[in-house]
Structure formats: C-alpha cells, structure tokens
Design an enzyme around this catalytic site. Structure first.
Site, PDB file in Angstrom:
ATOM      1  N   CYS A 113       0.810  -1.223   0.000  1.00 27.65           N
ATOM      2  CA  CYS A 113       0.000   0.000   0.000  1.00 27.65           C
ATOM      3  C   CYS A 113       0.845   1.275   0.000  1.00 27.65           C
ATOM      4  CB  CYS A 113      -0.960   0.002   1.184  1.00 27.65           C
ATOM      5  SG  CYS A 113      -2.260  -1.221   0.974  1.00 27.65           S
ATOM      6  N   HIS A 253      -3.559   6.974   3.539  1.00 28.65           N
ATOM      7  CA  HIS A 253      -3.932   5.770   2.791  1.00 28.65           C
ATOM      8  C   HIS A 253      -5.289   5.287   3.304  1.00 28.65           C
ATOM      9  CE1 HIS A 253      -3.920   1.931   0.918  1.00 28.65           C
ATOM     10  NE2 HIS A 253      -3.758   1.267   2.043  1.00 28.65           N
ATOM     11  N   ASN A 283     -10.348  -0.064  -0.184  1.00 26.46           N
ATOM     12  CA  ASN A 283      -8.891   0.058  -0.249  1.00 26.46           C
ATOM     13  C   ASN A 283      -8.435  -0.311  -1.656  1.00 26.46           C
ATOM     14  OD1 ASN A 283      -6.123  -0.131  -0.041  1.00 26.46           O
ATOM     15  ND2 ASN A 283      -6.112  -1.408   1.805  1.00 26.46           N
TER      16      ASN A 283
HETATM   17  N1  ACO Z   1     -18.239  -9.778   8.337  1.00 30.60           N
HETATM   18  C1  ACO Z   1     -18.579 -10.226   9.555  1.00 30.60           C
HETATM   19  N2  ACO Z   1     -17.673 -10.639  10.446  1.00 30.60           N
HETATM   20  C2  ACO Z   1     -16.384 -10.595  10.121  1.00 30.60           C
HETATM   21  C3  ACO Z   1     -15.955 -10.133   8.855  1.00 30.60           C
HETATM   22  C4  ACO Z   1     -16.952  -9.721   7.941  1.00 30.60           C
HETATM   23  N3  ACO Z   1     -16.657  -9.267   6.714  1.00 30.60           N
HETATM   24  N4  ACO Z   1     -14.617 -10.191   8.790  1.00 30.60           N
HETATM   25  C5  ACO Z   1     -14.200 -10.676   9.958  1.00 30.60           C
HETATM   26  N5  ACO Z   1     -15.258 -10.920  10.760  1.00 30.60           N
HETATM   27  C6  ACO Z   1     -15.269 -11.442  12.131  1.00 30.60           C
HETATM   28  C7  ACO Z   1     -14.040 -12.236  12.463  1.00 30.60           C
HETATM   29  O1  ACO Z   1     -14.195 -13.559  12.025  1.00 30.60           O
HETATM   30  C8  ACO Z   1     -14.012 -12.120  13.957  1.00 30.60           C
HETATM   31  O2  ACO Z   1     -14.903 -13.053  14.507  1.00 30.60           O
HETATM   32  P1  ACO Z   1     -14.519 -13.842  15.851  1.00 30.60           P
HETATM   33  O3  ACO Z   1     -14.368 -12.774  16.888  1.00 30.60           O
HETATM   34  O4  ACO Z   1     -15.687 -14.737  16.033  1.00 30.60           O
HETATM   35  O5  ACO Z   1     -13.232 -14.539  15.545  1.00 30.60           O
HETATM   36  C9  ACO Z   1     -14.557 -10.739  14.219  1.00 30.60           C
HETATM   37  O6  ACO Z   1     -15.259 -10.334  13.019  1.00 30.60           O
HETATM   38  C10 ACO Z   1     -13.493  -9.699  14.522  1.00 30.60           C
HETATM   39  O7  ACO Z   1     -12.438  -9.857  13.594  1.00 30.60           O
HETATM   40  P2  ACO Z   1     -11.195  -8.893  13.579  1.00 30.60           P
HETATM   41  O8  ACO Z   1     -10.279  -9.291  12.471  1.00 30.60           O
HETATM   42  O9  ACO Z   1     -10.619  -8.778  14.944  1.00 30.60           O
HETATM   43  O10 ACO Z   1     -11.931  -7.516  13.218  1.00 30.60           O
HETATM   44  P3  ACO Z   1     -11.348  -6.081  13.192  1.00 30.60           P
HETATM   45  O11 ACO Z   1     -12.182  -5.192  13.972  1.00 30.60           O
HETATM   46  O12 ACO Z   1      -9.852  -6.070  13.422  1.00 30.60           O
HETATM   47  O13 ACO Z   1     -11.566  -5.675  11.652  1.00 30.60           O
HETATM   48  C11 ACO Z   1     -10.263  -5.520   9.637  1.00 30.60           C
HETATM   49  C12 ACO Z   1     -10.969  -6.435  10.622  1.00 30.60           C
HETATM   50  C13 ACO Z   1     -11.324  -4.657   9.004  1.00 30.60           C
HETATM   51  C14 ACO Z   1      -9.585  -6.374   8.583  1.00 30.60           C
HETATM   52  C15 ACO Z   1      -9.227  -4.657  10.376  1.00 30.60           C
HETATM   53  O14 ACO Z   1      -8.446  -5.455  11.206  1.00 30.60           O
HETATM   54  C16 ACO Z   1      -8.317  -3.877   9.461  1.00 30.60           C
HETATM   55  O15 ACO Z   1      -8.735  -2.950   8.801  1.00 30.60           O
HETATM   56  N6  ACO Z   1      -7.011  -4.189   9.462  1.00 30.60           N
HETATM   57  C17 ACO Z   1      -6.006  -3.408   8.755  1.00 30.60           C
HETATM   58  C18 ACO Z   1      -6.109  -3.488   7.269  1.00 30.60           C
HETATM   59  C19 ACO Z   1      -4.956  -2.718   6.667  1.00 30.60           C
HETATM   60  O16 ACO Z   1      -4.646  -1.592   7.039  1.00 30.60           O
HETATM   61  N7  ACO Z   1      -4.241  -3.329   5.730  1.00 30.60           N
HETATM   62  C20 ACO Z   1      -3.034  -2.683   5.246  1.00 30.60           C
HETATM   63  C21 ACO Z   1      -3.136  -2.311   3.884  1.00 30.60           C
HETATM   64  S1  ACO Z   1      -3.449  -3.646   2.812  1.00 30.60           S
HETATM   65  C22 ACO Z   1      -2.018  -3.847   1.855  1.00 30.60           C
HETATM   66  O17 ACO Z   1      -0.948  -3.385   2.167  1.00 30.60           O
HETATM   67  C23 ACO Z   1      -2.179  -4.697   0.599  1.00 30.60           C
END
Ligand code: ACO
Length: 326
Positions: A113, A253, A283
């Site tokens: 990213c 970003h 994203n």
């Molecule tokens: N719908 C419903 N539930 C979901 C979904 C979904 N789409 N996705 C995950 N969940 C569930 C998980 O299974 C988990 O359930 P559990 O508690 O029963 O295990 C729960 O939701 C919480 O999951 P987390 O991963 O802890 O959720 P979080 O609040 O962290 O959000 C997310 C996830 C959106 C991916 C977040 O962590 C995030 O944005 N991370 C950073 C992304 C980023 O910046 N990436 C860098 C750039 S990408 C690149 O460089 C190519």
C-alpha cells in the site's frame, strides 16, 4: 532550488460497483458489520480482461489531457502496483507504449500500500536532480484479481482503481518538500500472498489450496497502521516545525476508516482536514492517495500544505510533505 510539483491529477474508476449488499450474498457478512468496522459502502470492480495497465493508461491520459500536454513530453513513467499486468515486463513499459510516451523510461514500484508514496518520492527526486523534466506517477491496482471472494475478512476491504499525477519542475517553494519512509520485513508474516512468486510458483496444488490471494492478519496490521502512520507524520511535521494549524489536509492511505480517524486524532487534526473517500472505493492499494487528490482537487489552492501518509504490507510506511502548486 529545483523541486517537483504536481501539475495535474487523473483517475480511472471502473463503472461496476460492488456494494455491501452484493457481498452479503457472497459471504457471511452484513452491511452493518462492514460499515461499522471499515467505513466502506461500495468498491469498484474492473472488467474481465482489463488489468492494471488499462486503468493506469486511462488515469494517465486524463492527467495529460487536463495539463494539455502530449505523451511525448513525458520522460519518466512509474507505475505503483502490487497487481502488475504481468510478472514482467513492468506495467510502466506497457502503459508508456500505449500512451505514446516513446521518449520515456520507466519501471514499477512494489511496496504494497506504500507503493504510490515511494514512487512519488523517487520521481520527485529525479526531477529535483535535473535528470527528468516530466514524470507520470501512476498508482493502479486490480485488487479483485488477488482477493478470495470466499474470505469475508479480506473481500469486503478492497477495490480496483487507478490514479495518476503529473510532476514537473519548479523553482518556487511548492511541490514535494520532504518525505520520510520506513520498512520492516518482519511484517511479512501478517500480510502477504503465499504463492505465485519464486519460492512457490503457481501449480495445481497452490491453486487448489487458494494460495494466490491476499493473506492478512487484520488485527496485527490494524495496530501497526495506526501507530506508524501517525508517528511518521508527526516526525515529519516536527522536523519542519509544522503544527496541525499549518496543515490544510491530511491525506492518509484509505485502508479502514477507523485507522484514518485514529491517526488523524493522534495528530490533532479535525475531520474536515482529512481526505476520506474509502466509503466509495474501499482500499484500492496503490490508487488511494492519487484518488484522494483527484476527489479533493477542487478544494485545494496554491500554497496548501498537505501531509500524505501510508502504511501497508512489508510492512512499509511513510509520510510526504506536499505543498499544492495550483
Ligand atoms: N463480516 C462479519 N464478520 C467478520 C468479517 C466480515 N466481513 N470479517 C471478519 N469478521 C469477524 C471475524 O471472524 C471475527 O470473529 P470472531 O471474533 O468470532 O473470531 C470478528 O469479526 C473480529 O475480527 P477482527 O479481524 O478482529 O476484526 P477487526 O475489527 O480487526 O476488523 C479488519 C478487521 C477490518 C480487517 C481490520 O483489522 C483492518 O482494517 N485491518 C487493517 C487493514 C490494513 O490496514 N491493511 C493494510 C493495507 S493492505 C495492503 O498493504 C495490501
């Protein structure tokens, strides 16, 4: 002192929209979850047979057309992408040829990213050094080509798009004024694509095991993104004695609205000074920063101080101080 200024911005947004309601039909998710956890409402998906070069070309054409310059005026084309048209040659070479930029050299930059901000820094330095007169820096990613639409944790996050900026030299105190970049390869464990590279080339087994998609441990990436994006922006601002009052816009970003809001809060920047369009595009990896500039272009005026900031796979992160030039 010779600097590089942005003189035009272009973009390409595929027409097809993938909404949260569409994703509800594909995986076990809900509009409420996606909106609350990410801030995303819809993303764009490019057509079959169209790759990153197609989108990059369209964005670059718009930038040149807005500036009223022919493609022959361009010396350097850099494409920032994690989804190149082919493993080789560089997407930049394909784009330059299709554009008619026959005098230009070029290459791709891949830093997940952070690709666009790294590429912008390299191009700006080439211009400042007097090696290049006009450079196109294009962020283009077809994320839909490396997303597993059975994995609810990643498929809701990403979209396809391209954004391009044209850089030209200036003697005024505008344009790219400074940047700081970092990388930490230990972050690879949390965000990578397992197969398709030299260590695990494509095979029946890698395809069967669905190893050609983005693998992400979201929580780990989230924590690092908030801390590092804010810290590096703060370091850059402190280096130049800039306070929140001096900044017209923070351009982060667009990976997650909660990351953007937390980073802006740490920097003491109110919401109206933060460029946000993640709700409409998700994203788009290398395209998020030029797409922000494109969407907010009409609100910018000459002399506005912008801090562009990024965090992504690698891990890679950085911040760049840009003074708007028109
Ligand atoms: N719908 C419903 N539930 C979901 C979904 C979904 N789409 N996705 C995950 N969940 C569930 C998980 O299974 C988990 O359930 P559990 O508690 O029963 O295990 C729960 O939701 C919480 O999951 P987390 O991963 O802890 O959720 P979080 O609040 O962290 O959000 C997310 C996830 C959106 C991916 C977040 O962590 C995030 O944005 N991370 C950073 C992304 C980023 O910046 N990436 C860098 C750039 S990408 C690149 O460089 C190519």
């Amino acid at each position: 002192m010779r600097r590089a200024k942005i003189t035009a911005v272009g973009a390409y947004l595929p027409e097809r929209r993938l909404t949260n309601a569409d994703l509800e039909k594909l995986v076990d998710t809900s509009n409420e979850w996606i909106l609350e956890r990410t801030g995303i409402r819809e993303r764009r998906i490019v057509g079959r047979g169209q790759g990153s070069a197609y989108m990059a070309l369209r964005a670059a054409e718009e930038a040149l057309q807005k500036r009223g310059l022919p493609a022959e005026a361009v010396d350097l084309v850099i494409v920032a992408t994690v989804t190149p048209e082919h493993p080789f040659p560089a997407t930049a070479n394909i784009v330059a040829n299709a554009l008619g930029a026959h005098r230009a050299w070029g290459f791709d930059v891949e830093a997940a990213c952070s690709s666009f901000l790294y590429a912008l820094s390299i191009a700006a330095d080439s211009i400042s050094a007097g090696r290049v007169e006009r450079a196109l820096v294009i962020g283009s990613d077809k994320m839909s080509s490396i997303i597993d639409y059975r994995d609810r944790a990643t498929c809701v996050l990403f979209g396809d798009a391209a954004g391009a900026v044209l850089l030209e030299p200036t003697d005024e105190e505008v344009g790219v004024l400074d940047y700081l970049h970092r990388a930490d390869g230990s972050g690879c464990a949390y965000l990578h694509m397992k197969a398709g590279g030299s260590v695990l080339p494509p095979s029946v087994r890698t395809v069967r095991n669905r190893l050609h998609y983005v693998y992400q441990e979201g929580r780990q990436v989230f924590k690092q993104a908030v801390v590092q994006m804010a810290a590096i922006s703060e370091e850059l601002m402190k280096k130049h004695g800039l306070t929140a009052d001096d900044i017209a816009f923070f351009v982060p970003h667009q990976a997650n609205l909660r990351i953007i809001e937390a980073a802006a809060q740490r920097l003491g920047l109110p919401r109206e000074k933060v460029m946000i369009n993640i709700d409409r595009y998700g994203n788009t990896t290398s395209a998020t920063l030029p797409l922000c500039l494109y969407d907010y272009e009409s609100q910018l005026k000459k002399g506005d101080n912008l801090i562009l900031a990024t965090f992504g796979g690698g891990f890679t992160w950085g911040a760049l101080w840009l003074r708007w030039a028109y």
